[in-house]
Design a protein around this motif. Structure first.
Motif, mmCIF file in Angstrom:
data_model
loop_
_atom_site.group_PDB
_atom_site.id
_atom_site.type_symbol
_atom_site.label_atom_id
_atom_site.label_comp_id
_atom_site.label_asym_id
_atom_site.label_seq_id
_atom_site.Cartn_x
_atom_site.Cartn_y
_atom_site.Cartn_z
ATOM 1 N N ASP A 103 -23.525 -46.451 -15.766
ATOM 2 C CA ASP A 103 -22.243 -46.324 -15.083
ATOM 3 C C ASP A 103 -21.067 -46.294 -16.054
ATOM 4 N N GLY A 104 -21.345 -46.317 -17.357
ATOM 5 C CA GLY A 104 -20.282 -46.278 -18.338
ATOM 6 C C GLY A 104 -19.652 -47.623 -18.641
ATOM 7 N N VAL A 105 -20.320 -48.715 -18.256
ATOM 8 C CA VAL A 105 -19.809 -50.054 -18.538
ATOM 9 C C VAL A 105 -19.950 -50.330 -20.035
ATOM 10 N N PRO A 106 -18.918 -50.890 -20.692
ATOM 11 C CA PRO A 106 -19.039 -51.222 -22.115
ATOM 12 C C PRO A 106 -20.251 -52.109 -22.386
ATOM 13 N N LYS A 107 -20.817 -51.979 -23.594
ATOM 14 C CA LYS A 107 -22.083 -52.629 -23.914
ATOM 15 C C LYS A 107 -22.055 -54.132 -23.662
ATOM 16 N N ALA A 108 -21.018 -54.821 -24.135
ATOM 17 C CA ALA A 108 -20.962 -56.277 -23.978
ATOM 18 C C ALA A 108 -20.942 -56.664 -22.510
ATOM 19 N N ASP A 109 -20.177 -55.937 -21.715
ATOM 20 C CA ASP A 109 -20.100 -56.230 -20.283
ATOM 21 C C ASP A 109 -21.422 -55.912 -19.593
ATOM 22 N N ALA A 110 -22.063 -54.813 -20.012
ATOM 23 C CA ALA A 110 -23.349 -54.436 -19.413
ATOM 24 C C ALA A 110 -24.399 -55.504 -19.685
ATOM 25 N N LEU A 111 -24.430 -56.019 -20.913
ATOM 26 C CA LEU A 111 -25.399 -57.055 -21.258
ATOM 27 C C LEU A 111 -25.110 -58.351 -20.508
ATOM 28 N N SER A 112 -23.845 -58.693 -20.364
ATOM 29 C CA SER A 112 -23.474 -59.903 -19.625
ATOM 30 C C SER A 112 -23.872 -59.789 -18.163
ATOM 31 N N ARG A 113 -23.596 -58.631 -17.588
ATOM 32 C CA ARG A 113 -23.956 -58.416 -16.187
ATOM 33 C C ARG A 113 -25.472 -58.451 -16.012
ATOM 34 N N ALA A 114 -26.198 -57.839 -16.942
ATOM 35 C CA ALA A 114 -27.659 -57.819 -16.868
ATOM 36 C C ALA A 114 -28.224 -59.230 -16.973
ATOM 37 N N LYS A 115 -27.680 -60.044 -17.862
ATOM 38 C CA LYS A 115 -28.160 -61.417 -18.018
ATOM 39 C C LYS A 115 -27.974 -62.204 -16.733
ATOM 40 N N ASP A 116 -26.841 -62.027 -16.078
ATOM 41 C CA ASP A 116 -26.596 -62.717 -14.810
ATOM 42 C C ASP A 116 -27.584 -62.262 -13.744
ATOM 43 N N CYS A 117 -27.839 -60.958 -13.675
ATOM 44 C CA CYS A 117 -28.763 -60.434 -12.662
ATOM 45 C C CYS A 117 -30.190 -60.887 -12.930
ATOM 46 N N LEU A 118 -30.581 -60.981 -14.197
ATOM 47 C CA LEU A 118 -31.912 -61.488 -14.522
ATOM 48 C C LEU A 118 -32.070 -62.928 -14.058
ATOM 49 N N ALA A 119 -31.038 -63.734 -14.239
ATOM 50 C CA ALA A 119 -31.104 -65.124 -13.774
ATOM 51 C C ALA A 119 -31.254 -65.179 -12.261
#
Length: 217
Positions: A103-119
């Motif tokens: 979706d074009g989310v910056p890398k740091a934000d994408a990783l942060s969002r992914a970590k939250d969703c994994l939890a």
């Protein structure tokens, strides 16, 4: 995002009989909807049409925002497929971040969002594990986190709990259904307990969609 399906019919090329004949439904924005029905009834076909993975033959499907503006289905939808298709050489966090990266989310934000969703799907602490080391159920949870990390307003899921045990299924469904405040969720399932968790349920039979009693009239 409201999803409006009107008089959709579909026959596969070289098919002898139509899979869908006259399918219509109106799924309000922010709703979790289940589509149930016997094997071969066309549930995955209908979901594929909703996400523009198959071309419409007849009828129409619209994704409409709160201003009444329509959006291309392929750009509005994020997916949970039955085949999880993780990148085996990349770690769990990288795989989950693909949904946001696309979706074009910056890398740091994408990783942060992914970590939250994994939890939220019970995969906290597994972020650095290579995807190739995961069990089938673990890989499915990562695929669900990947879809949830996307900011697209439609989440389309094809049998998302098929490889999960009952306890994990409940936790994953909690996460997916809780996300419906920000998006519309459509789940194809054989599991009536999964359908019962949704706001509304449709049954696909004989090529048509029938509304079953649910929380949304």
């Amino acid at each position: 995002m409201r999803l409006v399906v009107r008089d959709v019919g579909f026959t596969y090329p070289r098919g002898d009989h139509p899979v869908l004949t006259s399918v219509s439904c109106d799924i309000p924005a922010g709703t979790a909807a289940a589509i149930i029905g016997p094997s071969g009834s066309g549930k995955t076909t209908l979901l594929s049409l909703m996400g523009d993975l198959l071309p419409l033959r007849t009828g129409s499907i619209e994704a409409v925002d709160s201003r009444g503006i329509g959006h291309p289905l392929a750009e509005a939808a994020t997916w949970v497929f039955q085949t999880v298709s993780l990148l085996p050489a990349r770690n769990v966090l990288d795989n989950a971040a693909i949904g946001a990266h696309s979706d074009g989310v910056p890398k740091a934000d994408a990783l942060s969002r992914a970590k939250d969703c994994l939890a939220r799907v019970g995969m906290a602490g597994r972020e650095r594990d290579p995807a190739r080391t995961l069990s089938g159920g673990e890989a499915q949870r990562v695929a669900i986190a990947r879809a949830m990390a996307s900011n697209r307003p439609l989440l389309l899921a094809d049998e998302p709990t098929g490889q999960l045990d009952a306890r994990t299924s409940a936790a994953v469904l909690d996460a997916m259904i809780d996300a419906r405040g920000d998006r519309t969720v459509v789940i194809v399932t054989h599991d009536l307990e999964v359908a019962a968790r949704c706001d509304m349920t449709f049954e696909l039979r004989d090529g048509a969609l029938h509304t079953r009693p649910g929380r949304v009239p």
